[in-house]
Scaffold this active site. Structure first.
Site, PDB file in Angstrom:
ATOM      1  N   ALA A 111     -29.838 -12.729  49.932  1.00 41.00           N
ATOM      2  CA  ALA A 111     -29.847 -11.749  51.016  1.00 41.00           C
ATOM      3  C   ALA A 111     -29.482 -10.341  50.576  1.00 41.00           C
ATOM      4  O   ALA A 111     -29.229  -9.478  51.417  1.00 41.00           O
ATOM      5  CB  ALA A 111     -28.887 -12.200  52.109  1.00 41.00           C
ATOM      6  N   ASN A 140     -22.588 -16.568  49.866  1.00 43.89           N
ATOM      7  CA  ASN A 140     -23.401 -16.704  48.661  1.00 43.89           C
ATOM      8  C   ASN A 140     -23.753 -15.346  48.058  1.00 43.89           C
ATOM      9  O   ASN A 140     -23.914 -15.228  46.838  1.00 43.89           O
ATOM     10  CB  ASN A 140     -24.671 -17.497  48.972  1.00 43.89           C
ATOM     11  N   HIS A 177     -24.848  -5.740  54.467  1.00 42.10           N
ATOM     12  CA  HIS A 177     -24.272  -5.918  53.137  1.00 42.10           C
ATOM     13  C   HIS A 177     -24.149  -4.547  52.474  1.00 42.10           C
ATOM     14  O   HIS A 177     -25.131  -3.801  52.397  1.00 42.10           O
ATOM     15  CB  HIS A 177     -25.158  -6.828  52.279  1.00 42.10           C
TER      16      HIS A 177
END
Length: 264
Positions: free
Chosen positions: A120, A186, A216
C-alpha cells in the site's frame, strides 16, 4: 499462459483474482478447508483448492500470498524449498527475524525466490537506492479511520468510539508495529525491509474519525538528501483494513510475470 498459486481466499485475494491480467490464470488456491466449497463453486472445479503446498504436483510460475502473516509463517518455507518464487504482501511476517532467516536460507539452498511486494505504499525503489548511500532516519506514519482499526490492538490503546479528532495511539519500531498490528502494519515492515531495518525504522499510528482513507506518510533522510511521500489511498470496500493499492501491487506482480519476469 502463466499459472499462479494463490495463498488466501479473503477480500484481498478475491480482489486480485478478479483483476488478473491477460496471460495469467490461477491453478491453485491454498485456503482453509471451510473455503473450498466456495472456491469450487466460483471456478467450476477448474481451480484446485489446497490446504498445503505439498498437495500441488505441478510447478506454479508464481506463488502469491494474499492472506496473512500467519500464512507466510506456516507455508513460506514449504514454497521456497520447492524452488518456487513466493511473492508476499503480508510483509509483517518478516518482523520475525528467525522466520526471515529461515526463508532466506531456504531460498539460497533451493534456488527459491522471496519477493517483497510494495503493497500500500510508494517509493520503495527510491528508499532502497538511498540506503546504498547511507540513511540517517526513516519515519513512517499511518492514519486510518476507526473502522480500519477495529479488531486490532488499537482497541486496547484508545477508545475508537469516543475519539473526536486525529490522535496518535502508537509510537515505536516497525518490528513492534508489525507484531502488535498484524493486519494493519505491513506497510511499516515493507518500509523497514527496504530501508533501515525493523528496529531502526520509526512508526507512528493514528486514528482519525474524519477520514475515510488510509493515509501513509514517509519521511527519509540520509547522505543522498531527503524525501517525503504522502499517499492517501482508498480501503477495499470489502475490508477497511486493506488498502486498494495493496491488492493492485499483487496484480502488478502478475503482470510483471507475463511481461518478462521479476528483477530480484
Amino acid at each position: 499462459m502463466k499459472k499462479i498459486m494463490m495463498i488466501g481466499y479473503g477480500a484481498m485475494a478475491r480482489e486480485v483474482l478478479s483483476r488478473l491480467p491477460d496471460g495469467v490464470s490461477v491453478g491453485w488456491i491454498l485456503a482453509r478447508a471451510a473455503h473450498h466449497a466456495a472456491i469450487d463453486s466460483a471456478f467450476g472445479g477448474q481451480v484446485q483448492a489446497l490446504t498445503h503446498p505439498d498437495q500441488c504436483t505441478e510447478q506454479p510460475d508464481l506463488v502469491l500470498e494474499c492472506a496473512s502473516q500467519q500464512a507466510v509463517a506456516e507455508f513460506g518455507e514449504a514454497v521456497v524449498t520447492r524452488g518456487w518464487p513466493l511473492a508476499v504482501i503480508s510483509t509483517g511476517a518478516l518482523a520475525d527475524a528467525a522466520l526471515q532467516q529461515r526463508l532466506q536460507q531456504a531460498c539460497r539452498q533451493h534456488q527459491g525466490q522471496l519477493i517483497v511486494l510494495s503493497g500500500a505504499v510508494a517509493g520503495m525503489d527510491g528508499l532502497a537506492s538511498a540506503r546504498e548511500g547511507g540513511l540517517d532516519s526513516v519515519t513512517y506514519q499511518a492514519c486510518k479511520s476507526p473502522a480500519s482499526w477495529r479488531g486490532s490492538m488499537a482497541e486496547q490503546l484508545i477508545d475508537l468510539d469516543a475519539v473526536s479528532e486525529a490522535q496518535v495511539f502508537f509510537e515505536g519500531s516497525a518490528r513492534e508495529a508489525a507484531r502488535l498490528f498484524p493486519a494493519n502494519a505491513n506497510v511499516a515492515a515493507t518500509i523497514a525491509l527496504n530501508g533501515l531495518g525493523m528496529d531502526a525504522t520509526r512508526v507512528r499510528l493514528l486514528v482519525d474519525p474524519a477520514t475515510r482513507r488510509n493515509t501513509h506518510r514517509l519521511q527519509v533522510c540520509g547522505n543522498f538528501g531527503e524525501f517525503q511521500i504522502e499517499l492517501s489511498g482508498n480501503p477495499l470496500a470489502s475490508n477497511p483494513k486493506t488498502s486498494t493499492l495493496a491488492a493492485l501491487s499483487a496484480v502488478q506482480a502478475c503482470r510483471r510475470l507475463v511481461d518478462g519476469g521479476f528483477i530480484a
